[in-house]
Design a protein around this motif. Structure first.
Motif, PDB file in Angstrom:
ATOM      1  N   PRO A 303       0.818  -1.207   0.000  1.00  0.00           N
ATOM      2  CA  PRO A 303       0.000   0.000   0.000  1.00  0.00           C
ATOM      3  C   PRO A 303       0.850   1.255   0.000  1.00  0.00           C
ATOM      4  CG  PRO A 303      -0.136  -1.148   2.118  1.00  0.00           C
ATOM      5  CD  PRO A 303       0.618  -2.019   1.189  1.00  0.00           C
ATOM      6  N   ALA A 304       2.066   1.128   0.507  1.00  0.00           N
ATOM      7  CA  ALA A 304       2.894   2.322   0.561  1.00  0.00           C
ATOM      8  C   ALA A 304       3.203   2.822  -0.840  1.00  0.00           C
ATOM      9  CB  ALA A 304       4.189   2.019   1.299  1.00  0.00           C
ATOM     10  N   THR A 305       3.315   1.883  -1.775  1.00  0.00           N
ATOM     11  CA  THR A 305       3.675   2.314  -3.117  1.00  0.00           C
ATOM     12  C   THR A 305       2.467   2.433  -4.031  1.00  0.00           C
ATOM     13  OG1 THR A 305       4.029   0.032  -3.703  1.00  0.00           O
ATOM     14  CG2 THR A 305       5.960   1.270  -3.019  1.00  0.00           C
ATOM     15  N   ASN A 306       1.437   1.664  -3.729  1.00  0.00           N
ATOM     16  CA  ASN A 306       0.362   1.557  -4.699  1.00  0.00           C
ATOM     17  C   ASN A 306      -0.907   2.300  -4.303  1.00  0.00           C
ATOM     18  OD1 ASN A 306      -0.643   0.652  -7.062  1.00  0.00           O
ATOM     19  ND2 ASN A 306      -1.339  -1.305  -6.270  1.00  0.00           N
ATOM     20  N   GLU A 307      -1.313   2.119  -3.056  1.00  0.00           N
ATOM     21  CA  GLU A 307      -2.622   2.602  -2.645  1.00  0.00           C
ATOM     22  C   GLU A 307      -2.601   3.933  -1.912  1.00  0.00           C
ATOM     23  OE1 GLU A 307      -5.495   1.476  -3.299  1.00  0.00           O
ATOM     24  OE2 GLU A 307      -4.881  -0.361  -4.286  1.00  0.00           O
ATOM     25  N   LEU A 308      -1.504   4.168  -1.228  1.00  0.00           N
ATOM     26  CA  LEU A 308      -1.539   5.235  -0.248  1.00  0.00           C
ATOM     27  C   LEU A 308      -0.598   6.373  -0.630  1.00  0.00           C
ATOM     28  CD1 LEU A 308      -1.470   2.719   2.641  1.00  0.00           C
ATOM     29  CD2 LEU A 308      -3.389   4.173   2.086  1.00  0.00           C
ATOM     30  N   LEU A 309      -1.036   7.135  -1.570  1.00  0.00           N
ATOM     31  CA  LEU A 309      -0.200   8.231  -2.007  1.00  0.00           C
ATOM     32  C   LEU A 309      -0.345   9.370  -1.017  1.00  0.00           C
ATOM     33  CD1 LEU A 309      -1.532   8.066  -5.638  1.00  0.00           C
ATOM     34  CD2 LEU A 309       0.585   7.065  -4.776  1.00  0.00           C
ATOM     35  N   THR A 310       0.737   9.827  -0.477  1.00  0.00           N
ATOM     36  CA  THR A 310       0.615  10.915   0.497  1.00  0.00           C
ATOM     37  C   THR A 310       0.287  12.212  -0.231  1.00  0.00           C
ATOM     38  OG1 THR A 310       2.983  10.630   0.533  1.00  0.00           O
ATOM     39  CG2 THR A 310       1.844  10.408   2.620  1.00  0.00           C
ATOM     40  N   GLY A 311      -0.639  12.952   0.343  1.00  0.00           N
ATOM     41  CA  GLY A 311      -1.072  14.178  -0.306  1.00  0.00           C
ATOM     42  C   GLY A 311      -0.139  15.330  -0.020  1.00  0.00           C
ATOM     43  N   GLU A 312      -0.436  16.450  -0.618  1.00  0.00           N
ATOM     44  CA  GLU A 312       0.343  17.660  -0.354  1.00  0.00           C
ATOM     45  C   GLU A 312       0.072  18.080   1.074  1.00  0.00           C
ATOM     46  OE1 GLU A 312       2.686  18.970  -2.278  1.00  0.00           O
ATOM     47  OE2 GLU A 312       2.285  17.173  -3.453  1.00  0.00           O
ATOM     48  N   GLY A 313       1.045  18.742   1.680  1.00  0.00           N
ATOM     49  CA  GLY A 313       1.048  18.926   3.130  1.00  0.00           C
ATOM     50  C   GLY A 313       0.078  19.904   3.762  1.00  0.00           C
ATOM     51  N   SER A 314      -1.179  20.000   3.325  1.00  0.00           N
ATOM     52  CA  SER A 314      -2.122  20.874   4.007  1.00  0.00           C
ATOM     53  C   SER A 314      -2.576  20.238   5.314  1.00  0.00           C
ATOM     54  CB  SER A 314      -3.342  21.090   3.114  1.00  0.00           C
ATOM     55  OG  SER A 314      -4.418  21.518   3.912  1.00  0.00           O
ATOM     56  N   LEU A 315      -2.713  21.053   6.349  1.00  0.00           N
ATOM     57  CA  LEU A 315      -3.166  20.527   7.643  1.00  0.00           C
ATOM     58  C   LEU A 315      -4.617  20.894   7.882  1.00  0.00           C
ATOM     59  CD1 LEU A 315      -0.022  21.205   9.833  1.00  0.00           C
ATOM     60  CD2 LEU A 315      -0.767  19.065   8.818  1.00  0.00           C
ATOM     61  N   ARG A 316      -5.342  21.280   6.840  1.00  0.00           N
ATOM     62  CA  ARG A 316      -6.762  21.640   6.989  1.00  0.00           C
ATOM     63  C   ARG A 316      -7.540  20.466   7.548  1.00  0.00           C
ATOM     64  NH1 ARG A 316     -10.653  22.987   3.139  1.00  0.00           N
ATOM     65  NH2 ARG A 316     -11.969  23.920   4.713  1.00  0.00           N
ATOM     66  N   GLY A 317      -8.331  20.738   8.554  1.00  0.00           N
ATOM     67  CA  GLY A 317      -9.168  19.690   9.128  1.00  0.00           C
ATOM     68  C   GLY A 317      -8.405  18.723  10.023  1.00  0.00           C
ATOM     69  N   GLU A 318      -7.135  18.994  10.246  1.00  0.00           N
ATOM     70  CA  GLU A 318      -6.335  18.021  11.000  1.00  0.00           C
ATOM     71  C   GLU A 318      -6.169  18.432  12.449  1.00  0.00           C
ATOM     72  OE1 GLU A 318      -3.820  15.589   9.583  1.00  0.00           O
ATOM     73  OE2 GLU A 318      -4.114  15.891   7.440  1.00  0.00           O
ATOM     74  N   LYS A 319      -5.876  17.432  13.265  1.00  0.00           N
ATOM     75  CA  LYS A 319      -5.582  17.706  14.673  1.00  0.00           C
ATOM     76  C   LYS A 319      -4.801  16.546  15.255  1.00  0.00           C
ATOM     77  CE  LYS A 319     -10.194  16.112  15.566  1.00  0.00           C
ATOM     78  NZ  LYS A 319     -10.529  16.313  14.166  1.00  0.00           N
ATOM     79  N   ARG A 320      -4.094  16.845  16.318  1.00  0.00           N
ATOM     80  CA  ARG A 320      -3.466  15.788  17.113  1.00  0.00           C
ATOM     81  C   ARG A 320      -4.095  15.879  18.496  1.00  0.00           C
ATOM     82  NH1 ARG A 320       2.516  17.611  15.675  1.00  0.00           N
ATOM     83  NH2 ARG A 320       1.341  19.492  15.196  1.00  0.00           N
ATOM     84  N   VAL A 321      -4.572  14.777  18.982  1.00  0.00           N
ATOM     85  CA  VAL A 321      -5.390  14.824  20.192  1.00  0.00           C
ATOM     86  C   VAL A 321      -4.558  14.426  21.414  1.00  0.00           C
ATOM     87  CG1 VAL A 321      -7.496  13.968  21.284  1.00  0.00           C
ATOM     88  CG2 VAL A 321      -7.438  14.344  18.805  1.00  0.00           C
ATOM     89  N   VAL A 322      -4.624  15.266  22.427  1.00  0.00           N
ATOM     90  CA  VAL A 322      -3.835  15.075  23.650  1.00  0.00           C
ATOM     91  C   VAL A 322      -4.574  14.122  24.600  1.00  0.00           C
ATOM     92  CG1 VAL A 322      -2.877  16.283  25.663  1.00  0.00           C
ATOM     93  CG2 VAL A 322      -2.964  17.435  23.433  1.00  0.00           C
ATOM     94  N   ASN A 323      -3.832  13.185  25.199  1.00  0.00           N
ATOM     95  CA  ASN A 323      -4.482  12.217  26.100  1.00  0.00           C
ATOM     96  C   ASN A 323      -4.000  12.333  27.554  1.00  0.00           C
ATOM     97  OD1 ASN A 323      -1.953  11.089  26.039  1.00  0.00           O
ATOM     98  ND2 ASN A 323      -2.516   9.313  24.812  1.00  0.00           N
ATOM     99  N   GLU A 324      -3.425  13.488  27.898  1.00  0.00           N
ATOM    100  CA  GLU A 324      -2.844  13.654  29.243  1.00  0.00           C
ATOM    101  C   GLU A 324      -3.861  13.465  30.366  1.00  0.00           C
ATOM    102  OE1 GLU A 324       0.555  13.310  28.497  1.00  0.00           O
ATOM    103  OE2 GLU A 324       0.347  14.051  30.555  1.00  0.00           O
ATOM    104  N   ARG A 325      -5.064  14.018  30.173  1.00  0.00           N
ATOM    105  CA  ARG A 325      -6.073  13.945  31.248  1.00  0.00           C
ATOM    106  C   ARG A 325      -6.436  12.484  31.545  1.00  0.00           C
ATOM    107  NH1 ARG A 325     -11.593  17.366  30.803  1.00  0.00           N
ATOM    108  NH2 ARG A 325     -10.153  19.095  31.091  1.00  0.00           N
ATOM    109  N   MET A 326      -6.582  11.711  30.472  1.00  0.00           N
ATOM    110  CA  MET A 326      -6.898  10.286  30.633  1.00  0.00           C
ATOM    111  C   MET A 326      -5.812   9.594  31.470  1.00  0.00           C
ATOM    112  SD  MET A 326      -6.764   7.506  27.533  1.00  0.00           S
ATOM    113  CE  MET A 326      -4.977   7.402  27.402  1.00  0.00           C
ATOM    114  N   LYS A 327      -4.563   9.973  31.221  1.00  0.00           N
ATOM    115  CA  LYS A 327      -3.461   9.322  31.940  1.00  0.00           C
ATOM    116  C   LYS A 327      -3.363   9.827  33.375  1.00  0.00           C
ATOM    117  CE  LYS A 327      -0.511   8.387  27.998  1.00  0.00           C
ATOM    118  NZ  LYS A 327       0.702   8.795  27.289  1.00  0.00           N
TER     119      LYS A 327
END
Ligand SMILES: NC(=O)c1ccc[n+]([C@@H]2O[C@H](COP(=O)([O-])OP(=O)(O)OC[C@H]3O[C@@H](n4cnc5c(N)ncnc54)[C@H](OP(=O)(O)O)[C@@H]3O)[C@@H](O)[C@H]2O)c1
Length: 360
Positions: A303-327
Motif C-alpha cells: 500500500p505504501a507504493t500503490n494505494e496510499l499516495l501521500t497528499g500535499e502537506g495541508s493541515l486543513r481539518g487536522e488535529k493531534r489529540v492530547v491524552n494527558e487527562r486520561m493518563k
C-alpha cells in the motif's frame, strides 16, 4: 480490579435454565437496587456485589466492552436494532433487548425501565440524522422514569471529531469544539445532554471522546486481508497527516479506570500517543502480514507504493489529540500506545490466514 463471584457457568441465553436464572437474578436485583442509594465510589451496592452494566448499542465497541466486563464477573446486557442481530448476539451468549430509535417513538418503556436495574450504563449509539441522540430526544421521559437508586455511573462514547478543524494543532479537552457537520453538532449536543441528565438525576456521567477505533476484526490488517485495496473514503483519508486512534482494548481499559475513579461531568480524550498517518499504519500492517503469511501476501502490492499516495502537506481539518487527562486523572496505562503494538497483537491473535485471499 475487584471481582465479584457470580458463578462462572453461563447457560445459552435462550435455554430454560438461563431464563430461570435471569428471572431470579432480576427479582433479587430489583430488590437490592430499590433498597438503597450508593453514593460512594465503590462499584458494589451496599449489601451486595452488584456490578451490572447496560450497553445502549451492542455494536463493535459494545460487544468488546460486554465481553470484557462479563469476564470480570459483571452482569451485562444491552440493545441492538434488529431481530437477526439479537439472535446472533444471543448465540454469542449476550443478553440483548431490541431498541431502534428510528422505529420506537418514544422508546419502549421497558427499555427505559430496564435501565433502572443497572448500576452502570454505557451509551454507544451515535446520534441519528434529524433526531439527535436517540434516547435524549425523550429526555423528559428519562428524567421522569430514570432514578439513581441503582444507577451510579454512565459513560457516553463520543468522538474527537467534535473538535473540528484544528490546523494540525495538539488539542486537549479545553479546546473549544467546533463541529463541522450537522451530525457532529448533534454529537456535541448529545454529550451535553447526557452530562446534564447525570447532573440532574445525581449519577456520575462522563464523556469519552474516542479517536478512530481499531481492534481485532477492524484494522488495517483486516482491510488488507479482506479487500487488498482501500475504498475511496479510506483512500481520501490516506492523505491525512495525523489520525488519532485507539485500540478497543484501551477503551475497555479506560472504562475500567473511570468506573473506579468516577468524576461527574468530566470529558476525556481517549486516544493513543501516536497520531500517525494512515499511510504509515497501512505500510506497517502490510509488513506484518507479509512476514506472517509470505505466500498469501506476495501478490498484493504494498500500500505504501500503490494505494496510499501521500497528499500535499495541508493541515486543513487536522488535529493531534492530547491524552494527558486520561493518563493523569484516570491513571490509564495504555496497552497499545501506538498502532505498532496494536497491530502486532491483532496479527498475533490470527492463528490462520483468516479468509481465502482474493489476491491468490
Ligand atoms: N468507528 C470509529 O472509529 C469511531 C470513532 C469515534 C467514535 N465512535 C463512536 O463510538 C461509538 C461506538 O462505536 P462503534 O464503532 O462500536 O459503533 P457501531 O459498531 O456502529 O455500533 C453502534 C451501535 O448503535 C446502535 N444503533 C445505531 N443506530 C441506532 C438507532 N437508530 N437506534 C438504536 N440503536 C442504534 C447499533 O445497533 P445494531 O447493533 O443493531 O447495528 C450498534 O449497536 C459510536 O457512537 C460511534 O459513532 C466511533
Amino acid at each position: 480490579m475487584e471481582t465479584c463471584h457470580i458463578p462462572a457457568v453461563r447457560f445459552p441465553a435462550c435455554s430454560p435454565q438461563h431464563q430461570f436464572n435471569q428471572s431470579i437474578k432480576k427479582a433479587s436485583n430489583l430488590q437490592l437496587c430499590s433498597n438503597h442509594i450508593n453514593n460512594n465510589n465503590n462499584i458494589r451496592n451496599k449489601n451486595g456485589t452488584e456490578k451490572r452494566m447496560f450497553i445502549l448499542g451492542m455494536g463493535y465497541v459494545g460487544q468488546f466492552v460486554a465481553q470484557h466486563f462479563i469476564n470480570q464477573g459483571w452482569d451485562v446486557s444491552g440493545t441492538c436494532t434488529s431481530i437477526a442481530k439479537k439472535e446472533k448476539l444471543n448465540d454469542m451468549g449476550f443478553e440483548v433487548h431490541l431498541f431502534d430509535a428510528n422505529n420506537d417513538h418514544p422508546p419502549k418503556l421497558e427499555v427505559v425501565d430496564i435501565l433502572n436495574e443497572y448500576t452502570h450504563i454505557l451509551v454507544s449509539i451515535p446520534p441519528c440524522k434529524d433526531i439527535g441522540d436517540p434516547m435524549l430526544q425523550h429526555a423528559d421521559l428519562l428524567k421522569k422514569r430514570l432514578n439513581n437508586e441503582c444507577l451510579q455511573w454512565l459513560c457516553y462514547l463520543s468522538t474527537t471529531g467534535v473538535y473540528g478543524d484544528c490546523g494540525g494543532a495538539w488539542v486537549d479537552e479545553n479546546y473549544q469544539p467546533n463541529p463541522p457537520t450537522e451530525l457532529l453538532k448533534l454529537r456535541l449536543a448529545a454529550e451535553e445532554g447526557w452530562l446534564r441528565l447525570g447532573h440532574d438525576l445525581g449519577f456520575a456521567a462522563h464523556v469519552f471522546r474516542l479517536g478512530g477505533i481499531y481492534g481485532p476484526g477492524r484494522s488495517a490488517i483486516d482491510t488488507i486481508i479482506k479487500k487488498g485495496a482501500l475504498s475511496d473514503v479510506q483512500r481520501g483519508r490516506s492523505f491525512k497527516k495525523y489520525t488519532s486512534r485507539v485500540h478497543v482494548a484501551d477503551i475497555c481499559n479506560a472504562l475500567n479506570e473511570s468506573i473506579h475513579k468516577p468524576s461527574p461531568g468530566r470529558i476525556y480524550n481517549i486516544v493513543d500517543d501516536d497520531p500517525a498517518p494512515r499511510t504509515e499504519v497501512f505500510s506497517y500492517a502490510h509488513k506484518l502480514i507479509s512476514e506472517k503469511w509470505p505466500s498469501k501476501i506476495k501478490k498484493v502490492a504494498s500500500p505504501a507504493t500503490n494505494e496510499l499516495l501521500t497528499g500535499e502537506g495541508s493541515l486543513r481539518g487536522e488535529k493531534r489529540v492530547v491524552n494527558e487527562r486520561m493518563k493523569k486523572e484516570l491513571g490509564v496505562r495504555l496497552l497499545h500506545p501506538s498502532y505498532r503494538s496494536g497491530l502486532q497483537s491483532i496479527c498475533d491473535q490470527m492463528h490462520n490466514y483468516p479468509i481465502s485471499s482474493p489476491h491468490e
